[in-house]
Design an enzyme around this catalytic site. Structure first.
Site, PDB file in Angstrom:
ATOM      1  N   HIS A 116       0.835  -1.203   0.000  1.00 60.14           N
ATOM      2  CA  HIS A 116       0.000   0.000   0.000  1.00 60.14           C
ATOM      3  C   HIS A 116       0.869   1.252   0.000  1.00 60.14           C
ATOM      4  O   HIS A 116       2.044   1.223   0.338  1.00 60.14           O
ATOM      5  CB  HIS A 116      -0.929   0.022   1.214  1.00 60.14           C
ATOM      6  CG  HIS A 116      -0.198   0.137   2.514  1.00 60.14           C
ATOM      7  ND1 HIS A 116       0.474  -0.928   3.095  1.00 60.14           N
ATOM      8  CD2 HIS A 116      -0.018   1.189   3.366  1.00 60.14           C
ATOM      9  CE1 HIS A 116       1.045  -0.535   4.225  1.00 60.14           C
ATOM     10  NE2 HIS A 116       0.756   0.747   4.416  1.00 60.14           N
ATOM     11  N   HIS A 266       4.668   0.270  -0.086  1.00 61.58           N
ATOM     12  CA  HIS A 266       5.463  -0.560   0.819  1.00 61.58           C
ATOM     13  C   HIS A 266       4.573  -1.644   1.421  1.00 61.58           C
ATOM     14  O   HIS A 266       3.345  -1.592   1.323  1.00 61.58           O
ATOM     15  CB  HIS A 266       6.113   0.283   1.922  1.00 61.58           C
ATOM     16  CG  HIS A 266       5.139   1.022   2.790  1.00 61.58           C
ATOM     17  ND1 HIS A 266       4.545   2.207   2.399  1.00 61.58           N
ATOM     18  CD2 HIS A 266       4.646   0.755   4.028  1.00 61.58           C
ATOM     19  CE1 HIS A 266       3.738   2.638   3.342  1.00 61.58           C
ATOM     20  NE2 HIS A 266       3.769   1.768   4.345  1.00 61.58           N
ATOM     21  N   ARG A 283       5.391   6.175  13.618  1.00 62.99           N
ATOM     22  CA  ARG A 283       5.369   6.821  12.306  1.00 62.99           C
ATOM     23  C   ARG A 283       4.814   8.232  12.394  1.00 62.99           C
ATOM     24  O   ARG A 283       3.865   8.498  13.145  1.00 62.99           O
ATOM     25  CB  ARG A 283       4.501   6.006  11.339  1.00 62.99           C
ATOM     26  CG  ARG A 283       4.596   6.451   9.884  1.00 62.99           C
ATOM     27  CD  ARG A 283       3.467   5.854   9.066  1.00 62.99           C
ATOM     28  NE  ARG A 283       2.167   6.442   9.406  1.00 62.99           N
ATOM     29  CZ  ARG A 283       1.001   6.003   8.958  1.00 62.99           C
ATOM     30  NH1 ARG A 283       0.959   4.939   8.180  1.00 62.99           N
ATOM     31  NH2 ARG A 283      -0.120   6.604   9.304  1.00 62.99           N
TER      32      ARG A 283
END
Length: 315
Positions: A116, A266, A283
């Site tokens: 995605h 990724h 993240r």
């Protein structure tokens, strides 16, 4: 450390490519402190060229991670559906077992997705993502990226002309056949994100064309029959993950991956569920632009709000 010369004569940044098309390791910088402008420029140039760059031995705190991200753009809220780390609206926890808002005792949220590009169901998907490794298994748990610009260039000229004029419908929903928890489904249904994006987007900074075909979010091609759409998407999804376009990264504590979300896809590792080791990463995503196609037409929002800077969002 790489013995390659710096990208800029006045920068300490050194770049070591890791494959023919995708990924480079950057040495010569300490990300815990503010970077001089020439180093920011050199890292940005490496990111544009290699699409994802990696740093080792960078044990950042949450505050330092956020400060690093702000040197390259405005952080979004951690995740538009699953929330953020308590006290840090810019951070999203990526753990072996995902939980909303990183509250202890919260139910597990499944499923993980496959290949995605981050949050393409939004009208303005993130421009970039910065992922920091904290708790890393001794083996397993690698992440892979693929270069969507290289994938586009490898298409035949007739296929390029065909996909240049198409648009796709991106939706945030559980992957087909996934064993989604009731909590996961409730969150997804409460924060509906649907957008129509060009199948080929023009990178706003480099002018490159990239296949914008995030397998985790792209559900259909607008204007094609269901069979035509399915066959085309399966062809493109198989094409973008050809090994020559990809790089695989082995995490270590203190490792950082910084990728251009406009030019990559990724995949998170599923092998960690076969291991008895924990895995914890954090993240940050940066506010992105509304994608624009080869024809100059921007994406269309179908449902949901754009991804705004975290400091301007309501919690």
């Amino acid at each position: 450390m790489s013995d390659r010369p710096p990208l800029h004569p006045d920068s300490a940044v050194r770049v070591q490519p890791l494959s023919a098309h995708t990924g480079a390791q950057i040495d010569g910088v300490d990300l815990r402190a503010p970077l001089p402008p020439q180093d920011v420029a050199a890292i940005r140039a490496a990111l544009h060229q290699w699409k994802v760059v990696f740093f080792r031995d960078q044990p950042l705190s949450h505050e330092q991670h956020i400060a690093l991200a702000r040197q390259f753009g405005d952080p979004t809220v951690g995740h538009p559906v699953f929330g953020h780390v308590d006290g840090y609206p810019e951070l999203y926890s990526i753990a072996k077992y995902r939980r909303a808002n990183s509250h202890e005792g919260q139910p597990e949220l499944r499923p993980w997705t496959g290949w995605h590009t981050d949050v393409t169901a939004a009208h303005n998907p993130p421009a970039a993502s910065i992922l920091r490794g904290v708790t890393i298994p001794p083996y397993g748990g690698d992440t892979q990226w693929t270069n969507l610009v290289a994938a586009y260039r490898a298409l035949s000229a007739p296929m390029q002309r065909f996909v240049d004029g198409l648009r796709g419908l991106h939706r945030f929903s559980p992957p087909a056949g996934a064993n989604a928890s009731p909590e996961y489904l409730a969150l997804v249904q409460s924060k509906t994100l649907v957008s129509e994006h060009p199948l080929v987007r023009v990178h706003p900074e480099t002018g490159e064309r990239a296949l914008f075909v995030s397998p985790g979010f792209l559900k259909s091609v607008v204007g094609l029959t269901s069979r035509e759409s399915r066959v085309l998407l399966e062809l493109l999804w198989e094409h973008i993950v050809r090994p020559e376009f990809t790089v695989r990264f082995k995490w270590e504590p203190g490792s950082i991956a910084f990728w251009d979300n406009r030019a990559t896809a990724h995949v998170a590792p599923f092998d960690i569920f076969d291991l008895d080791f924990d895995r914890q990463l954090y993240r940050i995503t940066l506010v992105g632009e509304v994608p624009v196609g080869v024809d100059g037409q921007p994406s269309t929002a179908v449902s949901g709000d754009p991804l705004l800077a975290a400091h301007g969002a309501a919690y």
